[in-house]
Every structure is written in structure tokens, then in C-alpha cells.
Design an enzyme around this catalytic site. Sequence first.
Site, short mmCIF file in Angstrom:
data_model
loop_
_atom_site.label_atom_id
_atom_site.label_comp_id
_atom_site.label_asym_id
_atom_site.label_seq_id
_atom_site.Cartn_x
_atom_site.Cartn_y
_atom_site.Cartn_z
N HIS A 145 43.53 -38.69 5.25
CA HIS A 145 43.20 -37.37 5.79
C HIS A 145 44.43 -36.69 6.38
O HIS A 145 45.45 -37.33 6.62
CB HIS A 145 42.13 -37.50 6.90
N GLN B 28 26.58 -17.70 9.87
CA GLN B 28 27.89 -17.22 10.32
C GLN B 28 28.91 -18.33 10.51
O GLN B 28 30.08 -18.07 10.76
CB GLN B 28 27.72 -16.44 11.63
N PRO C 45 23.65 -36.30 5.18
CA PRO C 45 24.86 -36.40 6.00
C PRO C 45 26.08 -35.85 5.26
O PRO C 45 27.06 -35.48 5.88
CB PRO C 45 25.02 -37.91 6.23
N LYS D 243 43.08 -35.10 12.28
CA LYS D 243 41.80 -35.81 12.43
C LYS D 243 41.88 -36.74 13.64
O LYS D 243 42.88 -37.45 13.81
CB LYS D 243 41.52 -36.61 11.15
#
Lengths: 250, 250, 250, 250
Positions: free
Chosen positions: C135, C12, C106, C139
Site C-alpha cells: 500500500h 455526497q 465488506p 496507511k
Amino acid sequence: MSKLRVAVLGAQGRIGAEAVKAVEAAEDMELVAALGRGDKLETLAEAGAQVAVELTTPASVMGNLDFLIRHNIHGVVGTTGWTEDRLAQLGTWLDGAPETGVLIAPNFSIGAVLTMKFAAQAARYFESVEVVELHHPNKVDAPSGTATRTAQLIAAARAEAGLGAQPDATATALDGARGADVDGVPVHAIRLRGLLAHQEVLLGGEGETLTIRHDSLHHSSFMPGILLGVRRVTQTPGLTFGLEHFLDLG
Amino acid sequence: MSKLRVAVLGAQGRIGAEAVKAVEAAEDMELVAALGRGDKLETLAEAGAQVAVELTTPASVMGNLDFLIRHNIHGVVGTTGWTEDRLAQLGTWLDGAPETGVLIAPNFSIGAVLTMKFAAQAARYFESVEVVELHHPNKVDAPSGTATRTAQLIAAARAEAGLGAQPDATATALDGARGADVDGVPVHAIRLRGLLAHQEVLLGGEGETLTIRHDSLHHSSFMPGILLGVRRVTQTPGLTFGLEHFLDLG
Amino acid sequence: MSKLRVAVLGAQGRIGAEAVKAVEAAEDMELVAALGRGDKLETLAEAGAQVAVELTTPASVMGNLDFLIRHNIHGVVGTTGWTEDRLAQLGTWLDGAPETGVLIAPNFSIGAVLTMKFAAQAARYFESVEVVELHHPNKVDAPSGTATRTAQLIAAARAEAGLGAQPDATATALDGARGADVDGVPVHAIRLRGLLAHQEVLLGGEGETLTIRHDSLHHSSFMPGILLGVRRVTQTPGLTFGLEHFLDLG
Amino acid sequence: MSKLRVAVLGAQGRIGAEAVKAVEAAEDMELVAALGRGDKLETLAEAGAQVAVELTTPASVMGNLDFLIRHNIHGVVGTTGWTEDRLAQLGTWLDGAPETGVLIAPNFSIGAVLTMKFAAQAARYFESVEVVELHHPNKVDAPSGTATRTAQLIAAARAEAGLGAQPDATATALDGARGADVDGVPVHAIRLRGLLAHQEVLLGGEGETLTIRHDSLHHSSFMPGILLGVRRVTQTPGLTFGLEHFLDLG
């Protein structure tokens, strides 16, 4: 059409020697004098120079410009070291020679000038903007003068447009990760063997980014800007600071 | 200050739904109507809309604009399919409503518009220029309409500046290697899974290159341009074609 | 050929939901169970799962793996929070199930894994190397974990190859201009509205540069790596840490 | 440690002259001979050369290698024009000198070799891949030999991995827009004043892209590869084709 009679001062320097070749190669110009250290300025008048390209040193430039203006020779100046005092003095001289023009350009690379201009124009339309400059590892200062100037122009444009601080949620960071802060614009300096001089401005808004990048691969990149300056200065009396004023960006 | 009363036509489409949210989120605007297929135009007048964002279809747009202009509601139009006949008809309608403004924009992405503008401005100062567009592999046409339009603007700028053909010594080439020729400007189309819509203009001169790149990562990138159009169209009577006319690039 | 019977734990979550769809779409797999919070692990055994994709939380992962290994179900694990103690415990469990394989990764993005691998391989052949990560501005950490890990791998490769400090003549610098220092590798973090997750490794040597860039535009980019893990883990008993071990780079 | 005794053949050519300087600058090497057109090969033996760098012409290379192998001098060869016949002849000669090594490298740029290697390794993991090469406008062929070779290596890797045709929905296209087709891999060639030699491989998969770019800014970029070849060829008897075999990419 008769050719424009052009002289080069500082003809033995690296850029000066390139300028001599560039003037010689230009179809609408004639090189009438190429002066190095110790050569007499009177040569310029005797040769009938209409424009002089000044690529000497801060120690020589004022004396040279004094001579040029007194003889109604237009100047295209790449020499650095300009202060408000010097500019004021130059203005006074030019007031007495209303038909003579002098262009001082911190950067003759058209690509570099356009990058700064476009970056400042675009800045008001994007939430985020950062500057990355990339150079060879022998460079002693970081960031480059061009990158700092670019960031300042961007910051001024953002302020004028009423933009606030850039969005940045960074809570934990390694020292230096987010770059240097120049008037609120992060500037990052990369040093890499194999590179020469490069600059990238990254602008980001909702769902899109705009990147403007300038790569300078050889100092011959200054020549088109110098030739453009020589052609335009003859029609532009008074002092012009920055090559961008001679570019048609309408 | 009272808020600008804004309506959205085509509110159930993908871009329309985004526009509804963008107007609602704008502090200086109030969404007064959001019409979809079958809704009555009279709602706009009843709601007191000052500006309508028109994001429907070529089949509906003329009827909608007729209504808007008769009710002195300004229009911001993203719908495509404009012909000279349609523009002439629209001009006639606007002649009868001298205070009403209509903006038609083929592209509301500010980044895309700036890329075209900057590319055309820079083109006159570089010997070489090529366009690369990169899209997802489901796109059916190559090159993109934006890339073709960009190349045409570049070619026009080169012609105006008196530049001739680009330097290219290619003597032997595989078919297609040098791209498509759009008015003398090579255009290359890349199709790659993972990409959305991207465009790069590469300009090259003696010793330097200038690259202008636009990355569109989400259609939310149209929203800042639509909001800018809504704000500016109220002060710009008559027909404006192209968002670039509303950008301050002085 | 019979299809591989695959279950998803954490079905989910955002990535879990994508994994469910990816397994359903894979022609060589059959989704036999999709468990969310509170669902019983016994379902996995009853459904005859051969491989389970584990995308839950550090609090749940050990219990889940204990169950999987006891039932000889292979595991493909994206959950984070691994310590030496946890890995040792997992090793002990696997010693008792010599035919069962567990992959912990990872990062399941094949592009990210290849970028790290190639950067480390190339690093020994270039004098200079820097890492730039870009990014979205929400972040909270800088630089990204991936960029830090990439820089560490590069530093280790340089040390192994006997390379010393990078060339850098910087004498005067604004604070932060030269980035963060990660084991001698400068790392720069850019935050820009419109971006998602991007990383660039720049390597420079005499007269040339090599750039490796990864652009992650959607978390669907993890799916090919997860499916690859599912296929390969059935043939790889024991513990494998890092997707790179399942890539054929010969 | 005694220095490696190295000779250069073709020392007066542009690359040869660079090689002379590079060998002289290498701390673990001593330049014992530098031969140009007309110089006698016997000089090599008299000077006690252990390795010869062969940078002459297709007309001279076979005679030179015959001499080198008969005198047990290792060869590092940059001269082009290799055919199967020539390689077979060379193999026969080397069979008679089991301790002598010859490296032939079509490209001594480590960056270019790594780009090809990484592109081929990554190709099996991405649905889409295209190659863009960018050069100065005096180049006579398009695409470059390196780009064609890169595309062929990528195509071979895709075939080996069982990948089919690339996704591409293009239905209407301008001639050339989608590039040249090299074994199913689109290759685009850009020609721009200011550039030297550059290549970019773009790989795309679900939600992500990987880009590998090589910029060659000066032919000095061949020197690290030549020096690496000199060091490694002394420990590698027989024929080695391609610098990639001397790179440690484990």
C-alpha cells in the site's frame, strides 16, 4: 589464439563439478587440472595453469592462494569466510607479485550482482524502497545474506544522497508485519515450497514504482560469472573484491 | 541560500499545471511566472526567471527557446517533435550563449529512464531478452514508443558486446505469438482495462533471470525528473538530450 | 424492459458520488434519488425506488435499513461496523419482509473478492502459503484488513483439509523478517510511495508455485461490484453477507 | 488401514521414475509393480494392483487400459494422444466394468489446473483478459498447449456471460505486437534462457486488475496431482477427463 589454461580447485564439490564442465565447454579455455581433497598443488604448476578457480573451504583457501601467488597463477575465488586479517595477508602476498591478479566474489551470479548494483544506483531517486527475498523452506536464516547486503548498499546510497527516513504512517501493526529493519530498509523473507532463490527490490516515488527482480533457478547460474572472472582476472593485477568490478556498466 | 527563480511555459496543460504545483512545493525554488497560450514571453525576463520549464507544443517550442537563450534563461524541455534540423538550429543558438543550458527529455519519469539504462547495461550479460509493455486499452499504437526505444537500446548493447541472435527453437507458431521483432528483440504489447502505463524487461541466462519493471500510475511521476532537470541544467551549459545524463549512476 | 429504479444514500461521499455516476451510466438502471446528509428518507418511497445503495456511516445505517425494509426497498450496503447484535436485529426486520433482500459487502471490488475466494480454494492443495500486501505509505494499519481476512480464510481452509504447520526451517532470523503470523499464515506489509492498494497470495508445492495478485488502482473498482449487487439483490430475499455469494463460480 | 496397492506403467521414463518414487514415499500407498518396456502386464494382476498409473506412449496406452479394465484395476493416465474414437472405445470398455474408474489428465500439475479453472471463473467479471506464457528457448511450439487451452476456456466463459469483444483502440501496430488471437483472447509467448514453464493470466476491469500466475520449476510438480488421482479414482467409477474434477473447489 591459444587457449587460456585453467585449473579448478575443489573440483569434487557441487559448484566445483559444474565449474569443471563450464571450463571444458568454453571455447577459449582449456582445463589443465581439476584438484580435489588430498591432491597436490604442485600439479597446478606442472600443468602450466594460468588461472585457478578456487572453490574449496575457508580452511584451505589461504594455503591455496599462497601457492598460486608464489607461482604467478591468477586466482578466481568463490570460497567464503573473508576477514580483514585474511584480506590484509592476501594483499601482502600480492604486493610481491605485481603481475598476478586475484578476484574474490561473494556471489558469482551476474543477475544477483546487477540487482544489487542497480538497486543502489536507483535508491537515491526514490522516496521508498523495500526488499523482499523468497526462498525454499529449508533455508535456516532469514533474511538471506544477499538481501541483507542489498539493503545495506541501498541504505548507504540513500545516506550519501541525503535522503532521510522513509515515509511510513503505520500507527498500529501486528508484530513483524513491516518486516525486518536493516539500516532503515524493510526486508521481508518469504519461505515457500517450490521456490529456489529469488529477490525483489521495490522502489517507489511520486506516481511510479521501479521493481528489480532476480530469480535464481539453478546453481549453474554461477558459471557465466566464473568464466567472466577467469577472462578478466588475467588483465587485472592485484586484489579485486566483488564481481561488479569486472562488469562494464558504462 | 537564495531560491532558484523558475517559470513554467504551457502552464495550463495537464502536465504544465502539475509542474506549477511541483515548483511551488519545492523548497529550493520560487515560481516567478506561469505562462499559457497568448501570454507574452517578455514576462519571463521581467520576472527574472533563471530557468524555464517548457511544456508547450512542437509549434511553439522553437520560438520559445530562441527567446530563452537570447535572455540567458536555462530551459528544461518536455515538448516533443525533435528533428535533426531543429537540434542543429538549437545548437547554433547555444553556441552564441556559452553559459546557458538546455535539457530536452523525451521522458521525465526517472523510473522509465532508469529502466532503459539498466536494461541496456544488463543486456550484454544475458543470452535472452524480451520486452513486455502493458497499457490501458485506449492506447492507439502498439508497441509503445518507450518499449520500442528500450528494445533498440538493448539491441545496440547486444551488438556492441558481440552477442548474436537470441536462442529460439520455435518451429510452429500462431501468428503474433512471439511478439513484434524490434532489431531482434521480441516486444509484446498488452492492453488491459484498469492499467495505465507499465513496462517489463525480462533477461535470461543460464539458470537465472533478471526482470526490470516500471509501473507508471500517475503523470505526477514526471515531476521529480522535471525538478531534477531544473536543478542540474543551471550547472550544465549547452544541449543535453535525455534525462539519463543528469542521473548519477557511478 | 423497464429499468431498475435505484437510489443512492450517502451520495455526497467519495464512493457515493462514484455510485451515482455508475448508476446513471448503467443501461438497465434509472437513478431515482440521490440523498445526502439531512435529506429525508421519504423521498425514496415517493420516488418509487426498488433498490437503495447504502454508503453512509455506521451511525446512520441501521435507521436507513429499518426504513428500507419497511418500504420493501432492497438494500446494497457498503457501510461498515457490523456486529452480531446489528446483524441479528437486521435479521428480525427481514423476517417481517420475506420478499426483501439486503446485501452487505465488506468489499465491493470483484478482484479482491475473487482473490480471497481463489486463495482459500487453492490453499488445501499447497504445502506453503504466504500473503503480501502493498500500500501507499499513508496507511496507518499493517497488515491491511483485507490481508488479515485473506490469511484467516486460508488458515481455515488448511485446517479443514487437515494440513498441519507450514514447512519452515528458519533457525536464526532478524526480528520481523518472517512477517506477521495470522493463524499460522505469514503476512508481509509493504509501504511504498507510488502504490495504491495491492495484494499477492503466494502458494507453493513440490516443484511449482501459484500466485494470485490483485491490484486496485482506483476506487472506481468498486462500481462493477455495486452494480452486480443491485441486479442480484432483487432476486435474493433475506440477508446476504459478502459479494462472493453473488458471483457464479460454478 | 491397509495401504492402496499401486503399480506404475512406463516406470523407466522421466516422469514414470518420479512416480515410482512418489508412490513409494506416500504413506497410504504400496508400490506393487513398476513395469517398463517389454514387461508383461500379467505382473499387475499377480501383484494384486488396485490402481495403475499409466505413463507410457500413445501406441501402448489402449492395450494397457484394455487389460486394466478387464482386471478391474483403476487407471490414472498421463499418456496423451486422445481422440474421440479412443475415448468412445474406452467408454465401451468401462460400461462393462461398472466399478472401475479411469482418470485421464492432460496436466497433472495442480497449479496449472487451478490456473485454468480460476481464469475461466474470473473471466466473466472483467472487460479485458490476456494470456502470457513463458518458457525455455528450446520449446518448439508457440504458444504452449496449456496457454491455448486456457485462452479457449476463457473465451467460452466470456461468450457464456454475454461479453462481447475486448476493448482495444490499437490503430497502428507492429506485426505481432498484440500477440496471437485465440478465440478473441490475445496470447503472448516469451522464450528466455533460464526459464522452465510459466503462465500468467491478466484480467482487467474498471480500476483494478487480477493476475493469476503459475510457475512450474520441476516436473516433480506432477506428483501431488498423480497421488491425488490415485486416491480419488478408486471412489469414482467410469471415465473422468481432467484432474479439475477431483479438486474440491466448493
